[in-house]
Design a protein around this motif. Structure first.
Motif, PDB file in Angstrom:
ATOM      1  N   HIS A   1       0.818  -1.220   0.000  1.00  0.00           N
ATOM      2  CA  HIS A   1       0.000   0.000   0.000  1.00  0.00           C
ATOM      3  C   HIS A   1       0.846   1.262   0.000  1.00  0.00           C
ATOM      4  CE1 HIS A   1      -3.446  -2.582   0.550  1.00  0.00           C
ATOM      5  NE2 HIS A   1      -2.924  -3.096   1.651  1.00  0.00           N
ATOM      6  N   LEU A   2       2.168   1.111   0.001  1.00  0.00           N
ATOM      7  CA  LEU A   2       3.041   2.281  -0.128  1.00  0.00           C
ATOM      8  C   LEU A   2       2.837   2.931  -1.488  1.00  0.00           C
ATOM      9  CD1 LEU A   2       6.501   1.102   1.269  1.00  0.00           C
ATOM     10  CD2 LEU A   2       5.010   2.829   2.284  1.00  0.00           C
ATOM     11  N   SER A   3       2.896   4.242  -1.513  1.00  0.00           N
ATOM     12  CA  SER A   3       2.894   4.925  -2.797  1.00  0.00           C
ATOM     13  C   SER A   3       4.301   4.871  -3.375  1.00  0.00           C
ATOM     14  CB  SER A   3       2.447   6.378  -2.631  1.00  0.00           C
ATOM     15  OG  SER A   3       3.425   7.123  -1.918  1.00  0.00           O
ATOM     16  N   VAL A   4       4.411   5.088  -4.657  1.00  0.00           N
ATOM     17  CA  VAL A   4       5.722   5.092  -5.300  1.00  0.00           C
ATOM     18  C   VAL A   4       6.605   6.160  -4.683  1.00  0.00           C
ATOM     19  CG1 VAL A   4       6.933   5.501  -7.471  1.00  0.00           C
ATOM     20  CG2 VAL A   4       4.848   4.121  -7.446  1.00  0.00           C
ATOM     21  N   SER A   5       6.002   7.314  -4.353  1.00  0.00           N
ATOM     22  CA  SER A   5       6.778   8.407  -3.743  1.00  0.00           C
ATOM     23  C   SER A   5       7.327   7.984  -2.386  1.00  0.00           C
ATOM     24  CB  SER A   5       5.892   9.643  -3.589  1.00  0.00           C
ATOM     25  OG  SER A   5       6.591  10.679  -2.924  1.00  0.00           O
TER      26      SER A   5
ATOM     27  N   LEU B   1      12.203   3.618 -11.336  1.00  0.00           N
ATOM     28  CA  LEU B   1      11.861   2.311 -10.804  1.00  0.00           C
ATOM     29  C   LEU B   1      11.139   1.466 -11.857  1.00  0.00           C
ATOM     30  CD1 LEU B   1      10.440   3.317  -7.295  1.00  0.00           C
ATOM     31  CD2 LEU B   1      12.817   3.004  -8.002  1.00  0.00           C
ATOM     32  N   THR B   2      11.552   0.212 -11.938  1.00  0.00           N
ATOM     33  CA  THR B   2      10.872  -0.739 -12.814  1.00  0.00           C
ATOM     34  C   THR B   2      10.606  -2.013 -12.036  1.00  0.00           C
ATOM     35  OG1 THR B   2      13.009  -1.493 -13.669  1.00  0.00           O
ATOM     36  CG2 THR B   2      11.804   0.137 -14.988  1.00  0.00           C
ATOM     37  N   LEU B   3       9.511  -2.672 -12.362  1.00  0.00           N
ATOM     38  CA  LEU B   3       9.121  -3.909 -11.708  1.00  0.00           C
ATOM     39  C   LEU B   3       9.392  -5.073 -12.644  1.00  0.00           C
ATOM     40  CD1 LEU B   3       7.731  -5.149  -9.194  1.00  0.00           C
ATOM     41  CD2 LEU B   3       5.557  -4.934 -10.421  1.00  0.00           C
TER      42      LEU B   3
ATOM     43  N   VAL C   1      10.426  -5.934 -18.526  1.00  0.00           N
ATOM     44  CA  VAL C   1       9.863  -5.022 -17.532  1.00  0.00           C
ATOM     45  C   VAL C   1       8.364  -5.233 -17.460  1.00  0.00           C
ATOM     46  CG1 VAL C   1       9.495  -2.599 -16.919  1.00  0.00           C
ATOM     47  CG2 VAL C   1      11.690  -3.326 -17.887  1.00  0.00           C
ATOM     48  N   LEU C   2       7.866  -5.585 -16.260  1.00  0.00           N
ATOM     49  CA  LEU C   2       6.431  -5.774 -16.075  1.00  0.00           C
ATOM     50  C   LEU C   2       5.712  -4.445 -15.961  1.00  0.00           C
ATOM     51  CD1 LEU C   2       6.488  -8.686 -13.443  1.00  0.00           C
ATOM     52  CD2 LEU C   2       6.220  -8.860 -15.925  1.00  0.00           C
ATOM     53  N   ALA C   3       6.356  -3.476 -15.327  1.00  0.00           N
ATOM     54  CA  ALA C   3       5.728  -2.162 -15.156  1.00  0.00           C
ATOM     55  C   ALA C   3       6.794  -1.128 -14.850  1.00  0.00           C
ATOM     56  CB  ALA C   3       4.686  -2.198 -14.037  1.00  0.00           C
ATOM     57  N   VAL C   4       6.560   0.099 -15.312  1.00  0.00           N
ATOM     58  CA  VAL C   4       7.407   1.232 -14.961  1.00  0.00           C
ATOM     59  C   VAL C   4       6.684   2.011 -13.872  1.00  0.00           C
ATOM     60  CG1 VAL C   4       8.537   3.326 -15.771  1.00  0.00           C
ATOM     61  CG2 VAL C   4       8.353   1.346 -17.289  1.00  0.00           C
TER      62      VAL C   4
ATOM     63  N   TYR D   1       8.376 -11.777  -4.021  1.00  0.00           N
ATOM     64  CA  TYR D   1       9.677 -12.066  -4.615  1.00  0.00           C
ATOM     65  C   TYR D   1       9.827 -11.562  -6.053  1.00  0.00           C
ATOM     66  CZ  TYR D   1      10.630 -14.620  -0.393  1.00  0.00           C
ATOM     67  OH  TYR D   1      10.842 -14.939   0.921  1.00  0.00           O
ATOM     68  N   MET D   2       9.042 -10.558  -6.389  1.00  0.00           N
ATOM     69  CA  MET D   2       9.374  -9.820  -7.603  1.00  0.00           C
ATOM     70  C   MET D   2      10.561  -8.903  -7.299  1.00  0.00           C
ATOM     71  SD  MET D   2       5.757  -8.764  -9.392  1.00  0.00           S
ATOM     72  CE  MET D   2       4.781  -9.974 -10.256  1.00  0.00           C
ATOM     73  N   THR D   3      11.109  -8.266  -8.314  1.00  0.00           N
ATOM     74  CA  THR D   3      12.266  -7.387  -8.152  1.00  0.00           C
ATOM     75  C   THR D   3      11.908  -5.964  -8.565  1.00  0.00           C
ATOM     76  OG1 THR D   3      13.892  -9.138  -8.525  1.00  0.00           O
ATOM     77  CG2 THR D   3      14.622  -6.891  -8.947  1.00  0.00           C
ATOM     78  N   ILE D   4      12.256  -5.023  -7.694  1.00  0.00           N
ATOM     79  CA  ILE D   4      12.150  -3.606  -8.042  1.00  0.00           C
ATOM     80  C   ILE D   4      13.550  -3.125  -8.393  1.00  0.00           C
ATOM     81  CG2 ILE D   4      11.586  -1.287  -7.229  1.00  0.00           C
ATOM     82  CD1 ILE D   4       9.527  -2.548  -5.374  1.00  0.00           C
ATOM     83  N   ARG D   5      13.738  -2.757  -9.644  1.00  0.00           N
ATOM     84  CA  ARG D   5      15.028  -2.279 -10.120  1.00  0.00           C
ATOM     85  C   ARG D   5      15.080  -0.765  -9.967  1.00  0.00           C
ATOM     86  NH1 ARG D   5      20.394  -3.433 -11.439  1.00  0.00           N
ATOM     87  NH2 ARG D   5      21.138  -1.650 -12.662  1.00  0.00           N
ATOM     88  N   VAL D   6      16.157  -0.291  -9.322  1.00  0.00           N
ATOM     89  CA  VAL D   6      16.316   1.130  -9.049  1.00  0.00           C
ATOM     90  C   VAL D   6      17.511   1.658  -9.833  1.00  0.00           C
ATOM     91  CG1 VAL D   6      16.499   2.901  -7.255  1.00  0.00           C
ATOM     92  CG2 VAL D   6      15.474   0.672  -6.718  1.00  0.00           C
ATOM     93  N   ASP D   7      17.263   2.585 -10.749  1.00  0.00           N
ATOM     94  CA  ASP D   7      18.324   3.246 -11.509  1.00  0.00           C
ATOM     95  C   ASP D   7      18.199   4.744 -11.346  1.00  0.00           C
ATOM     96  OD1 ASP D   7      19.709   1.018 -13.041  1.00  0.00           O
ATOM     97  OD2 ASP D   7      17.617   0.654 -13.602  1.00  0.00           O
ATOM     98  N   SER D   8      19.252   5.459 -11.711  1.00  0.00           N
ATOM     99  CA  SER D   8      19.230   6.920 -11.656  1.00  0.00           C
ATOM    100  C   SER D   8      19.024   7.473 -13.059  1.00  0.00           C
ATOM    101  CB  SER D   8      20.543   7.454 -11.080  1.00  0.00           C
ATOM    102  OG  SER D   8      20.566   8.862 -11.118  1.00  0.00           O
ATOM    103  N   ASN D   9      18.094   8.434 -13.174  1.00  0.00           N
ATOM    104  CA  ASN D   9      17.868   9.075 -14.470  1.00  0.00           C
ATOM    105  C   ASN D   9      18.678  10.359 -14.638  1.00  0.00           C
ATOM    106  OD1 ASN D   9      16.488  10.973 -12.895  1.00  0.00           O
ATOM    107  ND2 ASN D   9      14.495   9.991 -13.276  1.00  0.00           N
TER     108      ASN D   9
END
Length: 244
Positions: free
Chosen positions: A22-26, A45-47, A56-59, A75-83
Motif C-alpha cells: 500500500h506504499l505509494s511510489v513516492s 523504478l521498474t518492476l 519489464v512488467l511495469a514502470v 519475490y518480484m524485483t524492483i530495479r532502481v536506476d538513476s535518471n
C-alpha cells in the motif's frame, strides 16, 4: 497490514526487503534512497519478475499510485536506476575505488618480503613449492608366465584356508585402487564365491552364481591341482549313511 517480500536491485546493491504493497511510489522512493544511495528525486523504478529478467512488467512512474496497483507480488524485483548521471548521491561510494589510495608492490618487492603468503608457502612447501610426488611409473613385478586363463590354481585365502579353482581372467579392472592394476578372476570348484564374473555391471568372465571371485596375483599358485572330493575324508560308515 500484510507485507510482501521483494528484491531491491540497483547498480550497487541487491537485497531482500519486506514492504507494504500500500506504499505509494513516492513513499517507496524515500525508503530506497538510503538503501541504494540514489536520490529519491532521480530514481527510476521498474518492476520485474526476477533480477536477471530483462522484461519489464511495469514502470513505476506515477508517484501517487500504490505498489499494489502495479500488481506487485512476492519475490518480484524492483530495479532502481538513476535518471540523472550527474546526481551522485551515495551511489557508487562503495564500489568506485578510483580515488582510493592503494598500497602496491612490484613482483620483486613482494618476493623480497618475509611476511607474505608467498614466503609462507615456500617455508611450508605448499602449492607450487611442494616436493614432487613419488613417481608412479616404477616397474611392477612381472606375472608368472603360467598365470593365464584356463590354468588350474590354488588360492591362499588365509594361512589356514586355501581353495582350488580355474583361472578365468587376468588383467586390469575398473574396480580397486589405481595402483592395483592387475587382478585374477577365479572360477571356484565349489559355490564359495561372491558373484558370477561381473563387478558393478562390467563382465570380466562368466560362471554360475557364487562361483567367481577376484584375487591378487600373489595369492595364486598355478599347478596341477585336481578338484577336491568334498567327501574324501568321510569313513565308510559315514559314506553308507550318506547313501541311505
Amino acid at each position: 497490514m500484510a507485507l510482501v517480500s521483494v528484491w531491491i536491485s540497483s547498480p550497487d546493491t541487491h537485497s531482500e526487503r519486506r514492504i507494504s504493497p500500500h506504499l505509494s511510489v513516492s513513499q517507496l522512493k524515500f525508503k530506497l534512497e538510503p538503501i541504494t544511495g540514489i536520490p529519491a528525486s532521480t530514481q527510476s523504478l521498474t518492476l520485474r519478475r526476477t533480477a536477471a529478467d530483462a522484461d519489464v512488467l511495469a514502470v513505476l512512474d506515477d508517484d501517487t499510485k500504490t505498489l499494489d496497483s502495479y500488481g506487485i507480488r512476492e519475490y518480484m524485483t524492483i530495479r532502481v536506476d538513476s535518471n540523472d548521471p550527474h546526481a551522485r548521491g551515495l551511489a557508487g561510494q562503495y564500489t568506485d575505488d578510483s580515488h582510493v589510495d592503494k598500497f602496491e608492490l612490484t613482483e620483486e618487492e613482494y618476493a623480497a618480503r618475509t611476511d607474505t603468503v608467498l614466503q609462507f608457502k615456500k617455508r611450508n612447501q605448499l602449492g607450487r613449492f611442494a616436493p614432487p610426488a613419488p613417481s608412479s611409473s616404477a616397474p611392477r613385478p612381472s606375472l608368472p608366465a603360467d598365470l593365464v586363463p584356463g590354468a588350474r590354481c590354488e588360492v591362499a585365502l588365509s594361512p589356514e584356508l586355501s581353495r582350488r579353482g580355474t583361472v578365468r581372467f587376468v588383467g586390469p579392472t575398473e574396480f580397486g585402487a589405481k595402483d592395483e592394476s592387475v587382478w585374477v578372476g577365479v572360477e571356484w570348484d565349489e559355490p564359495v564365491g561372491k558373484g558370477d564374473g561381473s563387478v558393478d555391471g562390467k563382465r570380466y568372465f562368466e560362471t554360475a552364481p557364487l562361483r567367481a571371485s577376484f584375487v591378487r596375483p600373489d595369492k595364486v599358485k598355478i599347478g596341477d591341482y585336481p578338484e577336491l572330493d568334498p567327501f574324501a575324508d568321510l569313513d565308510d560308515d559315514e559314506e553308507d549313511e550318506m547313501e541311505m
